[in-house]
Design an enzyme around this catalytic site. Sequence first.
Site, PDB file in Angstrom:
ATOM      1  N   ASP A  30     -35.459 -49.287  -2.354  1.00 52.26           N
ATOM      2  CA  ASP A  30     -34.658 -49.047  -1.529  1.00 52.26           C
ATOM      3  C   ASP A  30     -34.229 -50.378  -0.878  1.00 52.26           C
ATOM      4  OD1 ASP A  30     -33.451 -48.146   0.720  1.00 52.26           O
ATOM      5  OD2 ASP A  30     -35.221 -46.849   1.204  1.00 52.26           O
ATOM      6  N   ARG A  74     -28.731 -41.131  -2.678  1.00 50.56           N
ATOM      7  CA  ARG A  74     -29.800 -40.514  -3.145  1.00 50.56           C
ATOM      8  C   ARG A  74     -29.090 -39.157  -3.650  1.00 50.56           C
ATOM      9  NH1 ARG A  74     -34.533 -42.885  -1.527  1.00 50.56           N
ATOM     10  NH2 ARG A  74     -33.910 -45.045  -0.921  1.00 50.56           N
ATOM     11  N   LYS A 127     -39.728 -41.505  -1.090  1.00 50.22           N
ATOM     12  CA  LYS A 127     -38.750 -41.410   0.100  1.00 50.22           C
ATOM     13  C   LYS A 127     -37.607 -40.384  -0.468  1.00 50.22           C
ATOM     14  CE  LYS A 127     -34.842 -43.654   2.568  1.00 50.22           C
ATOM     15  NZ  LYS A 127     -34.568 -45.053   2.885  1.00 50.22           N
ATOM     16  N   HIS A 231     -36.832 -51.679   1.850  1.00 53.07           N
ATOM     17  CA  HIS A 231     -36.347 -51.305   3.152  1.00 53.07           C
ATOM     18  C   HIS A 231     -37.338 -51.800   4.061  1.00 53.07           C
ATOM     19  CE1 HIS A 231     -34.957 -48.684   6.551  1.00 53.07           C
ATOM     20  NE2 HIS A 231     -33.833 -48.304   5.671  1.00 53.07           N
TER      21      HIS A 231
HETATM   22 MG    MG Z   1     -31.482 -48.137   1.014  1.00 53.08          MG
END
Ligand code: MG
Length: 464
Positions: A30, A74, A127, A231
């Site tokens: 991420d 995503r 996630k 992230h």
């Molecule tokens: Mg991202």
Amino acid sequence: MQPLLLALLIAVSLGAYAAPRPNIVVILADDLGYGDLGCYGHPTIKTPHLDKMAAEGLRFTQFYSAAEVCTPSRAALLTGRYPIRSGMAHNQFRVLRAISTGGLPASEVTLAQTLKDAGYATGIIGKWHLGVWANNQPQHHPLAHGFDFHFGLMHSNDMNPSDKPKPPRANALVAQDPEWWNAALYRGRELLEPRTDQTQLSKRYAEEATKFIGTNKDKPFFLYIPHTFPHTPLFASERFKGKSSRGIYGDVLAELDWNVGEVLKALKANGVADNTLVFFTSDNGPWTLMGTETGGSAGLLKDGKGSTWEGGMRVPGIAWWPGKIKPGVTDNVGTMLDLYPTAAKLAGAKIPNDRPMDGADLSSLLLEERAVDRGLFCYYRGEKLFAARLGDWKIHFITQGSYGDPKPVEHAKPLLFNLAVDPSEAHEISADHPDVVARLAAAVEQHRATVVPVRSQLIDVVAK
Ligand code: MG
């Protein structure tokens, strides 16, 4: 009938002698930038497992995420479609928020669903960020989108700041406390911990992935591992914290790299490595707004997360399949949209034929080193098409800096760059190539004609 003959007949009827269908593992970092790994040239971040994976596999120098921020990216990966088609993009909100009630529509068919329908065991560890099921929206849970197994967070790790204690500043702050963030950890629909200790997440994801592989080693499986990091806020476990000369960002990547090593180790230990395609990539470019300590690097590329300059969407891409994928480096363009048709092809699964699909099957590139011309690639920022690439050429209709920059610039005369010779987008050459500008503009118009406007899923929030 002789017992042996009977056993043989049963085995044949079960397809035991057919070529085994490969397992598919997709590992998604991420906000990891193009320049953040050792094998992509970072001088001080240490990523030995990913470097080895790249040395043993196929490393892409021109691989793209299909959006510039988390949620649309995503959605694109799991549907094989530009997020504009599913309503999973928005010009203002950019991503699903903690208070969102929208999510990936039930009408979308995820890669997990496609592979599940083909007999695969399916799991997601990490996630999600395609719907906040805790807002009374059970249809937005990964278990409602083709996954049999789930362990992880609903959305980004900075989306529920704690009231008590309240974080002293924004999440760019280097010294972080897991107590500042209500990152709720779930196993399936069960809430395990409303405020999980994020320093332990990478380790726990590795443990869960190892277990999933062991449990499912005797059938084909699809395992999707969308990491929480890098992230921000950034957290590493004791084993990695304070070890990297790159600071906490390097610590976190060293642990993510270790996690990848654990997954490959589990595949080998269970005897399925030579029948598993592992693909590693990132959901978007580095969050450069986070500054020197916690924001990543796009290397030689311009800008980062949130932008449609190359740094916002060109990301690491590594394919690994021992004995099947020949070690090498490719400058063939590939995108996250292509993972769906590629995985479906390898699995012998059917992809939806009742809707536009935007990916290209890269299996012949991976397995036979045959070039795949995937055609036009569009760079959307939210719901707007800002730029497009065809062959070596990239055209920009609108440009804007990273996430948070308020000033889009519309170009009455589009900008043109040749990415084969100018990956940094430093030399604008539209005046020299009006024919190329016209060709790309025409290709973009063809794409636009296939897009049916839908209401964005990123607008609606829980009633106050
Ligand atoms: Mg991202």
